[in-house]
Design a protein around this motif. Structure first.
Motif: not given
Lengths: 132, 366
Positions: B139-151
């Motif tokens: 869940r944390a990884l998904t969130q981080a990746e979402e943030d990274e892809a769409r800052p």
């Protein structure tokens, strides 16, 4: 004459032996009686203890009256009654211990059955998780 | 001579008595019956005394002393009852001994079953804990990746999403605390745990669930690095180290393989398409791998890559990918000295070529 003496010895020897059989003193018997009365489970031997007390009292009275033979016989009865009271008390303790052991055996079987059932459930759960 | 014979006869008749003694007759019948058989075996001393008393009673009766005969018979009766009670006691004791032996056997079996169940429960609990940790880490990884892809993604989150993020943050903070406690137990100084402690405080204080999760993730990685630093002071990995590495890697969402060469951790999503460069969205994955390397500080780690393309060209791409991943891991804090890059060995590739990357912890072999 020799024959007469032999006959007398034949008849009197067992009687003399019996007469000389050691009988505990009244004091010694009173102490043994007290020990049995203080043992756990002595309640079941109350009749035997009462018998011993009566015989002991009779022995003391007979001795006071100079009736030595009667007193010895009464002491022998008192001693036998104390032996009976002691064995009955010991038997009662053994009976209680046996009943307790039977109860513990039932509890042990219940625990074993519960443990086996719980283990089988755990194995089923583990197998189910491994499968899916 | 005649007189002597006469006297002998008289004495003999007197000694033998008038007939069967009455006082002892009943007792002798009982003594001979099956009722007294156990007592003969189990209380022979008392039975001997009974017989002696009955003999005395018989003699007294033959001598015409009925009172004495009755007294001796009474003593004999009491002693016979005592012998019977003693026999019953011995019987009870024997049965109790058998029962005690049975209890010992049954309880030993119960204890074995209880221990086996406890073992299975522990395995199941660990499995459940790993699964939960993996889900939260994912869940944390998904969130981080979402943030990274769409800052610049929307800053507001729904209530349900916020609850999910807070739960994931709380799980990561709990894991960070456990790693910090383990590091402290191994002797880590407060300074070594400062970065993890700061991130932990930030996560707890933050009202923004996404920021709180990011900080919790950082706290988790920092605590693992601190744990790795203190573990490095040991001569080598302990006996449970490879199992612990496998659990930690699974908890981070990676696949684990037990190889003869060591424990292998496989990660996906690190490269996109045929590119030899690390994917932009893989930053957090690489950070996790770097934390894993830092937390398990012993021995070399082989960075291996494989691509779907076969032959020499495929090997070249795999080599470039392994090197790119190695550089990314070093940039994320992993020790360059421990890392080496290479294509996945031919013997381990399998029949169907796959695109994958793998870290092999050589010192962590089972």
């Amino acid at each position: 004459m020799k024959l007469v003496i032999a006959s007398l010895l034949l008849l009197l020897t067992p009687a003399l032996t019996a007469a000389q059989a050691p009988v505990p003193s009244a004091d010694a018997l009173r102490e043994r009686l007290s020990r049995v009365e203080n043992q756990r489970g002595h309640e079941v031997a109350e009749d035997a203890l009462a018998h011993a007390r009566r015989a002991l009292g009779g022995a003391i009275r007979a001795a006071a009256a100079g009736q030595t033979v009667e007193s010895r016989r009464a002491l022998a009865i008192a001693e036998s009654a104390i032996v009976l009271a002691d064995r009955l008390t010991a038997r009662e303790r053994a009976r209680r211990a046996l009943a307790e052991a039977r109860e513990r055996k039932r509890a042990a079987h219940r625990r074993a059955a519960a443990a086996r059932e719980a283990l089988e459930r755990s194995v089923e759960r583990r197998d189910a998780e491994a499968d899916g | 001579m005649i007189r002597a014979s006469w006297l002998f006869t008289v004495l003999l008749v007197a000694g033998c008595g008038p007939g069967t003694p009455r006082a002892s007759a009943t007792l002798r019948t009982r003594l001979a019956s099956s009722e007294a058989t156990p007592a003969r075996d189990r209380a022979p001393d008392l039975i001997a005394r009974v017989e002696h008393a009955l003999d005395d009673a018989d003699r007294a009766e033959r001598a015409g002393d009925d009172l004495a005969a009755a007294d001796h018979a009474t003593a004999g009766r009491l002693l016979l009852e005592a012998a019977l009670a003693e026999a019953a006691r011995v019987e009870d004791e024997t049965e109790r001994t058998h029962i005690e032996q049975e209890i010992a056997t049954v309880l030993a079996r119960a204890r074995r079953d209880e221990q086996a169940r406890e073992g299975i429960s522990q395995v199941l609990s660990r499995g459940a804990a790993i699964a939960a940790a993996r889900a939260e880490a994912q869940r944390a990884l998904t969130q981080a990746e979402e943030d990274e892809a769409r800052p610049r993604r929307r800053t507001r989150v729904s209530l349900a999403e916020a609850a999910d993020l807070r739960r994931a943050a709380a799980a990561l903070r709990a894991r960070a605390r456990l790693s910090m406690a383990a590091a402290r137990a191994l002797g880590a100084e407060t300074e070594a745990l400062a970065a993890a402690a700061t991130a932990l405080s930030e996560s707890e204080a933050s009202h923004d669930p996404r920021a709180s999760l990011r900080a919790a993730d950082t706290a988790h990685h920092e605590s693992m690095r601190a744990l790795g630093q203190i573990r490095a002071s040991a001569d080598g990995p302990g006996p449970d180290a490879s199992a612990e590495l496998a659990e930690a890697a699974r908890g981070e969402g990676f696949e684990v393989l037990a190889l003869a060469e060591g424990t292998a951790v496989e990660a996906d999503g690190v490269f996109n398409g045929a590119s030899s460069s690390v994917a932009r969205s893989a930053g957090h994955r690489i950070e996790r791998l770097a934390s894993l390397i830092a937390a398990h500080p012993h021995g070399p780690v082989q960075v291996q890559a494989q691509v779907a393309q076969q032959g020499r060209a495929g090997d070249q791409i795999a080599q470039r990918r392994a090197q790119a991943l190695q550089r990314a891991l070093v940039a994320a804090g992993a020790s360059d000295e421990r890392l080496s890059a290479q294509p996945l060995p031919v013997a381990l590739r399998g029949d169907t070529p796959l695109a994958r990357v793998r870290l092999v912890f050589v010192a962590y072999a089972r």
